[in-house]
Design a protein around this motif. Structure first.
Motif, PDB file in Angstrom:
ATOM      1  N   TRP A  42       0.865  -1.182   0.000  1.00  0.00           N
ATOM      2  CA  TRP A  42       0.000   0.000   0.000  1.00  0.00           C
ATOM      3  C   TRP A  42       0.901   1.231   0.000  1.00  0.00           C
ATOM      4  O   TRP A  42       1.516   1.560   1.011  1.00  0.00           O
ATOM      5  N   ASN A  43       1.012   1.825  -1.143  1.00  0.00           N
ATOM      6  CA  ASN A  43       1.861   3.009  -1.353  1.00  0.00           C
ATOM      7  C   ASN A  43       3.339   2.735  -1.150  1.00  0.00           C
ATOM      8  O   ASN A  43       4.115   3.650  -0.921  1.00  0.00           O
ATOM      9  N   GLU A  44       3.735   1.519  -1.166  1.00  0.00           N
ATOM     10  CA  GLU A  44       5.164   1.219  -1.148  1.00  0.00           C
ATOM     11  C   GLU A  44       5.375  -0.128  -1.817  1.00  0.00           C
ATOM     12  O   GLU A  44       4.458  -0.936  -1.925  1.00  0.00           O
TER      13      GLU A  44
ATOM     14  N   ARG B  75       1.314   7.042   5.706  1.00  0.00           N
ATOM     15  CA  ARG B  75       1.678   6.313   4.491  1.00  0.00           C
ATOM     16  C   ARG B  75       0.504   5.522   3.955  1.00  0.00           C
ATOM     17  O   ARG B  75       0.448   5.240   2.774  1.00  0.00           O
ATOM     18  N   ARG B  76      -0.377   5.154   4.867  1.00  0.00           N
ATOM     19  CA  ARG B  76      -1.514   4.335   4.447  1.00  0.00           C
ATOM     20  C   ARG B  76      -2.804   4.899   5.023  1.00  0.00           C
ATOM     21  O   ARG B  76      -3.418   4.311   5.915  1.00  0.00           O
ATOM     22  N   LEU B  99      -3.102  11.063  -1.837  1.00  0.00           N
ATOM     23  CA  LEU B  99      -2.587  10.369  -0.656  1.00  0.00           C
ATOM     24  C   LEU B  99      -2.441   8.870  -0.876  1.00  0.00           C
ATOM     25  O   LEU B  99      -1.876   8.171  -0.047  1.00  0.00           O
ATOM     26  N   GLY B 100      -2.987   8.365  -1.964  1.00  0.00           N
ATOM     27  CA  GLY B 100      -2.999   6.910  -2.155  1.00  0.00           C
ATOM     28  C   GLY B 100      -3.896   6.231  -1.132  1.00  0.00           C
ATOM     29  O   GLY B 100      -3.570   5.168  -0.605  1.00  0.00           O
ATOM     30  N   ALA B 101      -5.009   6.857  -0.844  1.00  0.00           N
ATOM     31  CA  ALA B 101      -5.865   6.379   0.243  1.00  0.00           C
ATOM     32  C   ALA B 101      -6.772   5.239  -0.203  1.00  0.00           C
ATOM     33  O   ALA B 101      -7.061   5.085  -1.387  1.00  0.00           O
ATOM     34  N   CYS B 335      -4.250   0.503   8.254  1.00  0.00           N
ATOM     35  CA  CYS B 335      -4.273   1.945   8.031  1.00  0.00           C
ATOM     36  C   CYS B 335      -3.442   2.620   9.107  1.00  0.00           C
ATOM     37  O   CYS B 335      -3.427   2.188  10.261  1.00  0.00           O
ATOM     38  N   ASP B 336      -2.772   3.716   8.730  1.00  0.00           N
ATOM     39  CA  ASP B 336      -2.068   4.462   9.764  1.00  0.00           C
ATOM     40  C   ASP B 336      -2.651   5.853   9.957  1.00  0.00           C
ATOM     41  O   ASP B 336      -2.077   6.675  10.675  1.00  0.00           O
TER      42      ASP B 336
END
Lengths: 271, 426, 305, 555
Positions: A42-44, B75-76, B99-101, B335-336
């Motif tokens: 996820w995004n990496e 990041r997530r 954000l790549g959410a 999720c963060d």
């Protein structure tokens, strides 16, 4: 054992798409090259070498050990070779499979073999929901190949199934073979509620009487059908429990439905 | 001068005949307002909130800075709630992309019961004015709709169906529906089986409507009835009514179908509609539009080509109701950060240990656990203009503010947040 | 170089049987008992002596015990020969539809091994519409079957059957003293050839009396009686009958490959000649058209070597 | 800032310019006269050897409104096959059978299209349509409001209302929905379907109102002419897709009685019943009639092979065609005493006789209708095929040998059942420029689009010439939108917002009294809620401006 071996050593922070880990793609690559393959999280992107111990030699056989359920789509779209998964495989293992063999020496997550077209998947343990079904939003589930689960399957196994063979030694959850279009399911354990809901065609062989029979399935009496004999005989190689089912005489109690759909499916119940 | 009518944003009916005036304790909703509208307007009228950082009142800039700091560090991130108008959704999606959410609506699980059926079999549907003017047989599933759509009966079912001929309107109540919600003199057939039996009932009706040989006795037994309670006769009569209808309508609200795999029951009903339409006209009305569910989905669908829940991770957009559903993502600890945007309702915000939470919420909302940042925003149709999709999916109404408020809109707040983020690197 | 060869003292002419390329398929018919498998097989291979007027040449190949059939029931394998896959398609559809589908308890399977398959013919695939929408398709072990509801249950029929390259027109002629000797000789020959795989004898009882030549004095006919071998025309036409021969019968063999036909001819000729001239058999010869028409030449002396 | 596009081969049919080398000047988004000597030129784009045309205009493309969004939601499987990840200035989105609004804007602009017209905006769904169009970046937008199946109109007609009242209602609808024209779909048929009729031919009686489609067409064409609306009545005829519907199509033309009428996706309405399969091309008959009727314009609705999804207001015919759905899922809706919709996915197969003949019929129409000012290049996107197949379609029109080569690969009877193989016509670049630029602008009344004269919006496309028209038209060297370079060689360089084009004919607002009463008695929203103001439509449509085009009274 020969072949390439990956052993998970670091848990990724979020689910990772493992569909790049196909024997047919890795075959012949150096271990260093394989360690540098980046898997999308996820995004990496995670390099294989960061997540796994990599050993052996990249042949047509790939074994992944210590899986913890955080890798999805392992073996997706594979066409050749053998993929051995040990531990808890994630979701969508063998999605759209086109010919390879996947052996899961452990348990599988949801959507196992969804949309598979050819090839074979065998799970020693349990599989989650929607085994042998299709991707959400699409019309067809599994459309070929063999999916064998030695343990239990969750709900909605064989949902929208169009062709192929789903064999389950254990129990099935609710709505086994819901909306089934065609194909064959053989269940040695017990089916929970609403088996065959909205099934249009296809064959479901139940070695145990299900919890209940939908009123939109009508009894067709005891039928000893050559096609079913032939079918069960063909399963002889899948283990003694299937051989025993094939050897039993006298046919099955046959139910036709689901009349709420086109009603040409058959549930065959041992008696 | 005629009164200026307001449009109520608090359920999918979007009633546009309200008169809302400032009262001693908040806003006073009159005109056509139902009890729910009165409560909501009143609650909103009283509040005068300020932004908060971890429960402490803060200036807008400080709160935005903190929110931007949290977003920048994530990041997530997940974006949830989405109990919003079109304008907010249009602002949220570019942010989600940036954000790549992972993004999901708080009610998408219920919404998906219908979407599933559309995607995996299709549907024949209709809209409110067709129901009002045409429906001669109305089948009502469950009874949650009476609470969620308080004026549905009054507005759509009480007026005479002018195109239905002289026969008037007949009702069938599937499952334990509230008979008292209907006009007292309405001709009404009740098939009161428990909601969990809806799949069996729906399948039975679909089979009978198709003229297939289903044993009524077995159906009654499967539905938990007995030979003496008349269920078999009522089932048979129901099917006669379905087939005799000139323009029948089947009404359900997916949120009522609180049992596993409920979409299959909806699909059985969808099949029944297809069969009935071979001979007569019969359409479905999946009542929705509460909490901006249709709006959020529609905007996401037209901009991205795929509905919710969706992931914008890695510069792509992906739809997967299984993997991207927010409750699952949160439960798995993936999720963060949680950005919760809700300018219409006050559904509880999920609390996950160790996951910072930013809430862009209605002015009157309260929290059991204070989020890291709370940014109060205007409610469309109250403090700000906005647009919402109505519960029959086709009509979008303009929400005119009933007062001039000082709160920024959710869209403006998101744009302010986005402006504080580092320039996108991709 | 008139090398002479005798079998049991019967002279075998140094000539050859001329045969043609054909297409063939094998269908395995099973039933609850051999009786019904046989009944279906007899009907399905009936009126199939000559491709010219029957559309195909067909016959029973073997009876099969329960270990030899796909479904573990007794069965019969039949071979059907045609000039092309297209011709065969028509015949398979008709014969399976009219003679196997109709016969109690039967099922029909394709009988050509997959690696020998040349073209595929629709079998169940062509008949399935008889099911009027109630037909069920089922894939078992990589093969597709159709299940058609019929009044005794289901007719199970494999979706398709393969064709392979085959040969039609292997033959030999028995020259005998009289009709009784000729018939007795053919009976011995047919009995000896019956256990053989990959061949059928398409004519009644395996035997044909109306040997034919190419052409006719009547323009419409492409073949007519083989006058040179007709004893009743001796003295009228240029006869091929040695003195003392008053009856000739022919055995025609269709087979899936050259060795199978050769083997059948050898076994048949040997059995026909058993008892020698004492049994009234005076000679063996074969039919050909001078080698111009068919690519396969079975030289009697080589076949018997 | 003054930009010069230097030395290009300019093709500008609206101004009679055919392949003349000249410079174009752009200031503040508008094409201007050559500057006086000494005036500073800020930027020069070298177009030497390249072909310069105005931005292309698609006058019939389903880009917004509920039915397209249903199609998007219906078919995630095809979106998954056509992902468009974030790239440069573009946000991630998907194409597929029913592309996202973002993908639609990006792909149209990349291909040199600068204005798109949604042909089937349901009045009750107008806000959403404008919103979807508003989220379609770069290109200008406009929409035709659907009338002729709404109960208000039908009861007006049935009650023998004066034409003036109908004119007022039509004008009111244009204002209230912010539309650029009026379309009728299966006149009266969508409404008849709600009364359980399954077909309605041009002279058939509506089961409730007892009016005929011919009367509906008569009243609406009269209204359009009377109000001076530039775009003729946009007509989706009766019996869509039914073999033998050519007769209905000819009757539809007659129903206009010489008034202006635009027949849309004519291909789907040009079928005969000859031959063993009772399905044949009637393109020749139809084209002859069109050629002989100067009041008629058409767009083709060419089909192209592959997966698509048909989105139509024609719920009656879509329900009838749903049995051919592939994948087998579909949505049909009755909508709000206003209209309906049907969304049915199709896979057009080149080895299928019917599909192959449909393909041939479309091309026959293109080639047999002689006047390029009256026939427009459309696939009825996405119904006949996606708009991004236009370059391929242009090649089919410009290259006979290519066309016949494709024909030879189709179901063989497509060639024998149509005259296509014998048609020698090849479109010239000039004719392509007419049918994709000058003519659509003229028939929509867009004074400032579709040409390159001073005062026109600087929607300009610069193509590198190529022997293969498909290559040339797929990825132009430069695309200018209102003076901004938005795409180069198929790649989006800037994401701008297009304007909304509308018409606002004068009318008597007294009609609102009657309408207000109707809304109270039958609708589920108020008249005030229904209407979209100028300010609101710019918010919905995210438009920097609303461009109102003149209506000139003719009546």
């Amino acid at each position: 054992m020969s072949g390439l071996r990956l052993s998970l050593r670091a848990r990724p922070p979020a689910r990772v798409d493992g569909s790049a880990l196909l024997p047919e793609k890795l075959q012949g690559q150096t271990l260093d090259a394989i360690r540098r393959i980046a898997l999308p999280g996820w995004n990496e992107f995670h390099e294989v070498g960061e997540l796994f111990e990599v050993s052996g030699e990249a042949t047509d056989r790939l074994q992944i050990d210590q899986l913890d359920g955080s890798f999805d789509r392992l073996g997706a779209l594979a066409t050749a070779g053998t993929l051995v998964l040990r531990g808890q495989a994630g979701d969508l293992v063998g999605e759209g499979l086109r010919g390879a063999s996947i052996e899961i020496e452990g348990a599988a997550g949801d959507y196992l073999g969804c949309g598979m077209r050819r090839g074979r998947i065998e799970v020693r343990g349990n599989a989650g929901h929607f085994a042998g079904s299709g991707r959400a939003g699409e019309l067809q589930g599994m459309s070929g190949g063999t999916l064998l689960v030695r343990g239990d399957v969750g709900d909605r196994a064989a949902d929208r199934m169009r062709r192929g063979l789903l064999l389950v030694e254990g129990d099935a959850g609710d709505y086994l073979a819901s909306r089934m279009l065609a194909g064959t399911v053989v269940l040695l354990g017990r089916a929970a509620g609403n088996a065959g809901y909205l099934m249009r065609r296809g064959t479901v062989v139940l070695d145990q009487r299900p919890a209940q029979m939908l009123p939109t399935f009508n009894a067709n009496g005891r039928q000893d059908l050559l096609a079913i004999q032939l079918l069960l005989r063909s399963l002889g190689g899948e283990g003694p429990r299937f051989s025993r089912l094939a050897a039993r005489a006298g046919g099955f109690e046959r139910w036709l439905g689901d009349l709420a759909a086109s009603g040409q499916g058959e549930l065959l119940v041992s008696f | 001068m005629p009164p200026s009518f307001a449009t109520c944003p608090f359920c999918g009916l979007l009633c546009d005949d309200l008169v809302v005036t400032p009262g001693p304790a908040g806003l006073l909703a009159a005109g056509g307002a139902c009890e729910r509208a009165r409560v909501e307007f009143s609650a909103l009228g009283a509040a005068s909130p300020s932004p908060r950082v971890r429960g402490r009142a803060a200036g807008l800039d400080e709160a935005l800075d903190e929110a931007a700091r949290l977003l920048g560090a994530a990041r997530r991130p997940a974006i949830g709630g989405l109990d919003v108008d079109v304008g907010a959704m249009r602002a949220i999606l570019p942010l989600a992309q940036r954000l790549g959410a992972v993004i999901d609506h708080s009610g998408s699980f219920a919404k998906y019961r219908n979407l599933h059926v559309v995607q995996e079999s299709g549907l024949i549907t209709t809209t409110f004015a067709e129901v009002r003017n045409r429906a001669d047989v109305v089948v009502l599933v469950g009874d949650g709709w009476t609470k969620r759509f308080p004026r549905f009966v009054e507005r759509m079912l009480v007026p005479a169906p002018v195109f239905a001929g002289d026969g008037g309107r007949r009702f069938v109540l599937l499952n334990p529906a509230d008979r008292s919600a209907l006009p007292a003199d309405a001709e009404c057939l009740e098939l009161a089986v428990p909601m969990a039996e809806l799949p069996v009932l729906a399948g039975t009706l679909a089979a009978l409507a198709a003229g297939r040989p289903v044993s009524l006795d077995r159906a009654v037994t499967a539905l938990g009835g007995s030979a003496s309670d008349g269920l078999a006769e009522r089932l048979a009569r129901c099917v006669d009514w379905l087939r005799e209808a000139r323009y029948g309508v089947l009404v359900w609200s997916a949120a009522d179908l609180e049992f596993p795999h409920a979409e299959l029951a909806v699909q059985a009903l969808a099949r029944m509609l297809r069969v009935l339409n071979e001979k007569t006209r019969f359409a479905g009305l999946p009542l929705a539009g509460v909490d901006g569910d249709l709006t959020a989905n529609a905007v996401q669908t037209w901009r991205a080509g795929l509905p919710l829940p969706a992931s914008y991770a890695n510069g792509t957009v992906d739809f997967d109701p299984h993997r991207h559903a927010l409750p699952g993502r949160l439960a798995r600890g993936e999720c963060d950060l949680l950005l919760w945007v809700s300018n219409l309702g006050t559904k509880p915000v999920p609390v996950v240990d160790g996951v910072p939470t930013i809430v862009l919420g209605r002015a009157d909302r309260t929290f059991d656990a204070a989020p890291d940042v709370y940014l109060p925003v205007a409610t469309p149709g109250v403090d700000a203009p906005g647009h919402l999709l109505r519960g029959d999916k086709v009509i979008t109404l303009f929400l005119k503010p009933v007062r001039s408020g000082s709160l920024p809109t959710a869209a403006a707040m998101i744009e302010a947040l986005a402006a504080r983020l580092e320039p996108a690197t991709c | 170089m008139a090398e002479s060869l005798t079998v049991s003292g019967v002279p075998v002419e140094n000539t050859f049987a001329e045969a043609f390329g054909m297409r063939a398929t094998r269908i395995v018919i099973t039933a609850d008992s051999l009786r019904w498998a046989r009944a279906a097989a007899v009907a399905a291979t009936g009126f199939a002596t000559s491709v010219i007027a029957c559309g195909c040449e067909a016959g029973i190949e073997q009876e099969l015990d329960t270990s030899q059939t796909p479904d573990g029931r007794p069965g019969v394998s039949i071979l059907i020969f045609g000039m092309s896959a297209k011709d065969l398609q028509k015949q398979v559809e008709r014969r399976v539809g009219q003679c196997i589908l109709t016969c109690p308890t039967t099922a029909a399977f394709g009988g050509i091994a997959r690696d020998a398959a040349k073209e595929w013919l629709a079998m169940g695939g062509a008949l399935r519409y008889f099911g009027d929408g109630y037909q069920i398709s089922k894939l078992v072990g990589g093969k597709r079957y159709w299940r058609l509801p019929v009044m005794d249950g289901e007719f199970l029929c494999e979706e398709r059957t393969a064709t392979m390259k085959a040969i039609g027109g292997g033959n030999f002629l028995i020259l005998a003293r009289d009709r009784a000797s000729a018939v007795a000789a053919t009976e011995r020959a047919v009995e000896a050839m019956t256990p053989l795989w990959n061949v059928i004898l398409p004519f009644p009882g395996g035997v044909v009396r109306s040997g034919s030549k190419v052409g006719s004095r009547y323009r419409a006919l492409i073949a007519s009686t083989n006058d040179a071998y007709c004893p009743t025309l001796v003295g009228l036409v240029k006869t091929a009958l040695p003195a003392g021969v008053n009856a000739v019968l022919e055995i025609v063999i269709d087979g899936l490959d050259v060795p199978s036909i050769a083997l059948a001819m050898r076994e048949g000729i040997r059995a026909a000649c058993e008892g020698g001239e004492d049994a009234g058999v005076f000679g063996i010869t074969a039919g050909n058209y001078g080698g111009k028409l068919g690519p396969h030449h079975f030289r009697l002396h080589e076949v018997l070597a | 800032m003054l930009t010069r596009i230097a030395g290009g081969r300019v093709i500008d049919p609206a101004n009679g310019v055919n392949d003349v080398i000249r410079d174009l000047y752009v200031r503040d988004g508008v094409i201007v006269d050559a500057p006086r000597d000494g005036e500073r030129i800020d930027r020069t784009i070298d177009a030497a050897g390249m072909i310069v045309m105005a931005g292309a205009i698609d006058l019939h493309t389903h880009i917004g409104g509920g039915k397209v969004n249903i199609a998007r939601a219906l078919l995630p499987e095809f979106d998954r096959l056509d992902p468009m990840p974030a790239h440069g200035v573009c946000e991630p989105c998907t194409g597929g059978a029913a592309p996202s609004t973002l993908a639609t804007g990006y792909r149209y602009a990349a291909m040199g299209y600068t204005a798109c017209f949604e042909p089937a905006m349901l009045p009750v769904n107008a806000r959403q349509a404008h919103m979807e169009m508003g989220d379609t970046p770069i290109v200008d937008k406009g929409a035709y409001a659907l009338l002729g199946n709404d109960d208000f109109f039908l009861q007006l007609l049935a009650s023998g209302a004066e034409q003036r009242e109908i004119d007022d209602y039509v004008a009111w609808t244009l204002h209230a929905t912010q539309a650029a024209g009026i379309k009728v779909v299966n006149a009266g048929g969508i409404s008849a379907f709600k009364f359980n009729a399954r077909s309605l031919d041009v002279d058939g009686e509506h089961p409730h109102y007892r009016v005929t489609p011919r009367q509906v067409l008569g009243a609406l064409t009269r209204a359009i002419d009377g109000l001076g609306v530039p775009h003729p009545l946009h007509v989706h005829g009766s019996n869509l897709g039914v073999p033998g519907n050519a007769d209905s199509t000819l009757a539809t033309i007659d129903a206009a009685e010489g008034r202006r009428i635009h027949l849309t996706h004519l291909q789907f309405h040009s079928y005969g019943t000859e031959g063993d399969r009772k399905f044949s091309s009637a393109a020749q008959r139809i084209a002859e009639k069109v050629n002989a009727s100067p009041n008629v314009s058409v767009d083709v609705g060419q089909i192209l092979f592959g997966q698509t999804v048909t989105c139509s207001g024609d719920s009656m015919m879509q329900h009838r065609n749903a049995r051919h759905a592939r994948p087998a899922k579909w949505v049909v809706m009755d909508i709000e005493c206003d209209a309906g919709c049907g969304v049915v996915p199709f896979r057009y197969r080149d080895r299928d006789f019917v599909n192959a003949l449909q393909w041939a019929i479309g091309l026959e129409l293109f080639l047999l209708v002689r006047d390029p000012w009256r026939v427009f290049l459309t696939t009825d996107h996405p119904n006949g095929g996606p708009f991004w197949s236009y370059p391929h379609l242009i090649k089919l029109l410009m290259d006979r040998s290519f066309r016949n080569e494709v024909l030879s690969r189709l179901h063989p009877e497509a060639a024998t059942s149509s005259t296509l193989a014998s048609l020698e016509r090849e479109y010239s670049l000039y004719e392509i420029a007419i049918m994709t630029r000058a003519a659509p602008a003229r028939i929509l009344g867009l004074a400032d689009r579709g040409h390159l004269g001073p005062g026109a919006a600087a929607d300009i496309v610069v193509y590198e010439p190529h022997s293969d028209p498909e290559v040339q038209f797929t990825a132009p060297r430069y695309v200018f939108k209102d003076g901004t370079v938005v795409a180069e060689r198929g790649e989006i360089k800037a994401v701008t917002a297009g304007s909304i084009h509308v018409v606002k004919p004068e009318f008597d607002r007294g009609i609102e009294r009657k309408l207000d009463d109707w809304f109270r008695r039958h609708h589920t929203q108020s008249l005030a809620s229904f209407k979209i103001s100028d300010e609101e439509v710019c918010v919905c449509g995210r438009a920097p401006k609303l461009v109102t085009h003149a209506c000139t009274h003719r009546g």
